[in-house]
Enzyme design. Structure first.
Site, PDB file in Angstrom:
ATOM      1  N   THR A  17       0.830  -1.199   0.000  1.00 30.13           N
ATOM      2  CA  THR A  17       0.000   0.000   0.000  1.00 30.13           C
ATOM      3  C   THR A  17       0.868   1.254   0.000  1.00 30.13           C
ATOM      4  O   THR A  17       2.049   1.219   0.325  1.00 30.13           O
ATOM      5  CB  THR A  17      -0.953   0.017   1.216  1.00 30.13           C
ATOM      6  OG1 THR A  17      -0.188   0.058   2.417  1.00 30.13           O
ATOM      7  CG2 THR A  17      -1.858  -1.194   1.211  1.00 30.13           C
ATOM      8  N   ASP A  18       0.248   2.361  -0.370  1.00 28.64           N
ATOM      9  CA  ASP A  18       0.968   3.628  -0.432  1.00 28.64           C
ATOM     10  C   ASP A  18       0.523   4.550   0.701  1.00 28.64           C
ATOM     11  O   ASP A  18      -0.218   4.134   1.598  1.00 28.64           O
ATOM     12  CB  ASP A  18       0.777   4.290  -1.801  1.00 28.64           C
ATOM     13  CG  ASP A  18      -0.684   4.611  -2.118  1.00 28.64           C
ATOM     14  OD1 ASP A  18      -1.515   4.640  -1.194  1.00 28.64           O
ATOM     15  OD2 ASP A  18      -0.972   4.839  -3.302  1.00 28.64           O
ATOM     16  N   GLN A  19       0.942   5.787   0.657  1.00 30.02           N
ATOM     17  CA  GLN A  19       0.631   6.751   1.698  1.00 30.02           C
ATOM     18  C   GLN A  19      -0.878   6.977   1.857  1.00 30.02           C
ATOM     19  O   GLN A  19      -1.356   7.336   2.921  1.00 30.02           O
ATOM     20  CB  GLN A  19       1.341   8.075   1.394  1.00 30.02           C
ATOM     21  CG  GLN A  19       1.240   9.096   2.499  1.00 30.02           C
ATOM     22  CD  GLN A  19       2.070  10.328   2.192  1.00 30.02           C
ATOM     23  OE1 GLN A  19       2.760  10.396   1.187  1.00 30.02           O
ATOM     24  NE2 GLN A  19       2.003  11.322   3.067  1.00 30.02           N
ATOM     25  N   GLY A  21      -3.010   4.597   1.677  1.00 35.67           N
ATOM     26  CA  GLY A  21      -3.593   3.390   2.247  1.00 35.67           C
ATOM     27  C   GLY A  21      -4.190   2.433   1.236  1.00 35.67           C
ATOM     28  O   GLY A  21      -4.876   1.489   1.608  1.00 35.67           O
ATOM     29  N   VAL A  22      -3.938   2.674  -0.038  1.00 34.28           N
ATOM     30  CA  VAL A  22      -4.448   1.789  -1.090  1.00 34.28           C
ATOM     31  C   VAL A  22      -3.274   1.090  -1.770  1.00 34.28           C
ATOM     32  O   VAL A  22      -2.122   1.527  -1.673  1.00 34.28           O
ATOM     33  CB  VAL A  22      -5.298   2.557  -2.134  1.00 34.28           C
ATOM     34  CG1 VAL A  22      -6.496   3.212  -1.466  1.00 34.28           C
ATOM     35  CG2 VAL A  22      -4.469   3.581  -2.882  1.00 34.28           C
TER      36      VAL A  22
END
Length: 146
Positions: A17-19, A21-22
């Protein structure tokens, strides 16, 4: 054998996930590779064995459309099939679904086989006639949806 659709299940890991949250977009391409490897295995072949014989199948083109984000802890289902095949170039199709069946991603990757030593293209039909025959039988038929 008629068309074949491989199903690969993936539990989304935190590191994917990325910053926001996905799932980071780049991970879907990795998941497509997992799906492609599973499809090849289900057809009775091994990409690793192909490489050992001196033949590679590099990606020529990637197309990805993002529809709905997946998040940490979600379960993703990657459906993979042979979208088109002409004896030379193969295009794999993909859908990534949430566990509830919602469409998250669609994609295509195109590949050709090349010799490892000089990257000169070779026909799958000539080098691996058994793969060719399986791909002809397994490829998506006209007007067939996934």
């Amino acid at each position: 054998m008629s068309h074949v659709v491989a199903h690969t299940n993936i539990e989304v890991r935190y590191a994917e996930t990325d910053q926001m949250g996905v799932v980071h977009h780049s991970n879907y391409i990795v998941w497509m590779e997992l799906g492609r490897t599973q499809l090849i295995k289900e057809l009775g072949f091994s990409y690793a064995e192909m490489e050992k014989s001196g033949i590679l199948a590099p990606v020529l083109d990637v197309q990805v459309s993002y529809k709905k984000p997946l998040t940490y802890g979600d379960n993703a289902i990657i459906k993979t099939w042979i979208d088109s095949y002409d004896g030379f170039k193969v295009t794999y199709g993909y859908t990534v679904l949430s566990e509830s069946g919602e469409l998250a991603v669609t994609g295509l990757t195109s590949h050709v086989c090349v010799r490892k030593e000089d990257f000169r293209p070779v026909r799958l039909k000539k080098m691996f006639p058994d793969w060719h025959e399986a791909y002809e039988k397994a490829k998506k038929k006209e007007n067939e949806g996934y």
